[in-house]
Design a protein around this motif. Structure first.
Motif, PDB file in Angstrom:
ATOM      1  N   THR A  65     -67.908 -45.458 -64.603  1.00  0.00           N
ATOM      2  CA  THR A  65     -68.603 -46.570 -63.307  1.00  0.00           C
ATOM      3  C   THR A  65     -67.323 -46.589 -62.380  1.00  0.00           C
ATOM      4  O   THR A  65     -66.592 -46.085 -62.999  1.00  0.00           O
ATOM      5  N   MET A  66     -67.884 -46.848 -61.322  1.00  0.00           N
ATOM      6  CA  MET A  66     -66.727 -47.295 -60.141  1.00  0.00           C
ATOM      7  C   MET A  66     -66.970 -48.370 -59.764  1.00  0.00           C
ATOM      8  O   MET A  66     -68.503 -48.499 -59.528  1.00  0.00           O
ATOM      9  N   GLU A  67     -66.403 -49.127 -59.314  1.00  0.00           N
ATOM     10  CA  GLU A  67     -66.923 -50.150 -58.007  1.00  0.00           C
ATOM     11  C   GLU A  67     -64.888 -50.975 -57.220  1.00  0.00           C
ATOM     12  O   GLU A  67     -63.616 -49.888 -57.717  1.00  0.00           O
ATOM     13  N   GLY A  68     -65.425 -51.681 -56.530  1.00  0.00           N
ATOM     14  CA  GLY A  68     -63.525 -52.141 -55.560  1.00  0.00           C
ATOM     15  C   GLY A  68     -64.654 -52.811 -54.417  1.00  0.00           C
ATOM     16  O   GLY A  68     -65.594 -53.755 -54.639  1.00  0.00           O
ATOM     17  N   HIS A  69     -63.628 -52.589 -53.389  1.00  0.00           N
ATOM     18  CA  HIS A  69     -64.354 -53.312 -52.297  1.00  0.00           C
ATOM     19  C   HIS A  69     -63.598 -52.763 -50.855  1.00  0.00           C
ATOM     20  O   HIS A  69     -62.134 -52.181 -51.035  1.00  0.00           O
ATOM     21  N   TYR A  70     -64.163 -52.748 -50.046  1.00  0.00           N
ATOM     22  CA  TYR A  70     -63.797 -52.509 -48.878  1.00  0.00           C
ATOM     23  C   TYR A  70     -62.751 -53.169 -47.974  1.00  0.00           C
ATOM     24  O   TYR A  70     -63.647 -54.649 -48.090  1.00  0.00           O
ATOM     25  N   GLY A  71     -61.659 -52.717 -47.299  1.00  0.00           N
ATOM     26  CA  GLY A  71     -60.677 -54.416 -46.732  1.00  0.00           C
ATOM     27  C   GLY A  71     -61.149 -53.868 -45.543  1.00  0.00           C
ATOM     28  O   GLY A  71     -61.299 -52.986 -44.880  1.00  0.00           O
ATOM     29  N   MET A  72     -61.886 -55.507 -44.379  1.00  0.00           N
ATOM     30  CA  MET A  72     -62.697 -55.510 -43.338  1.00  0.00           C
ATOM     31  C   MET A  72     -61.748 -55.751 -42.333  1.00  0.00           C
ATOM     32  O   MET A  72     -61.585 -57.241 -42.899  1.00  0.00           O
ATOM     33  N   VAL A  73     -61.725 -55.375 -41.133  1.00  0.00           N
ATOM     34  CA  VAL A  73     -61.492 -56.740 -40.555  1.00  0.00           C
ATOM     35  C   VAL A  73     -62.585 -57.038 -38.834  1.00  0.00           C
ATOM     36  O   VAL A  73     -63.319 -55.659 -38.684  1.00  0.00           O
TER      37      VAL A  73
END
Length: 122
Positions: free
Chosen positions: A91-99
């Motif tokens: 599996t893969m999961e995570g997040h994007y840092g956005m502005v």
């Protein structure tokens, strides 16, 4: 408030894999859609990749595929990348840092998705 939708499609790359050596290569295509009212920019990403042996690999860095895309309201950005697992499933999961356009930083969660060799699961 910024609303980001994330859609993931995965593919097992049999021609690049070598199961005898514990190498299972997967590609994933992610589409990031800005459902908010102002433009956003993807700054970075952080991944948690887990194989069937519960081995966790963390990957983080700037942008995605060498880009830090700006995504206008109602627009989408798609890219394809890949990973190698030592097991035929993971599996893969995570997040994007956005502005967003007014400078407010936030994280867009990437829901957990499965990587699996076709027909490995019943």
């Amino acid at each position: 408030m910024s609303t980001i939708a994330i859609d993931v499609k995965t593919h097992y790359l049999a021609a690049q894999s070598d199961p005898d050596k514990g190498q299972y290569v997967f590609a994933y295509t992610i589409t990031i859609t800005n459902q908010g009212e102002q433009s956003v920019q993807l700054l970075n990403r952080a991944w948690r990749i887990t194989d069937a042996d519960h081995k966790i690999t963390r990957v983080a860095g700037d942008g995605v595929v060498g880009e830090q895309p700006h995504i206008a309201p109602g627009e989408s950005f798609s890219y394809t990348s890949g990973t190698v697992l030592a097991t035929p499933i993971g599996t893969m999961e995570g997040h994007y840092g956005m502005v967003n356009a007014d400078g407010r930083k936030f994280e867009a969660k990437i829901p957990s998705f499965r990587l699996a060799v076709p027909n490995i699961l019943h």
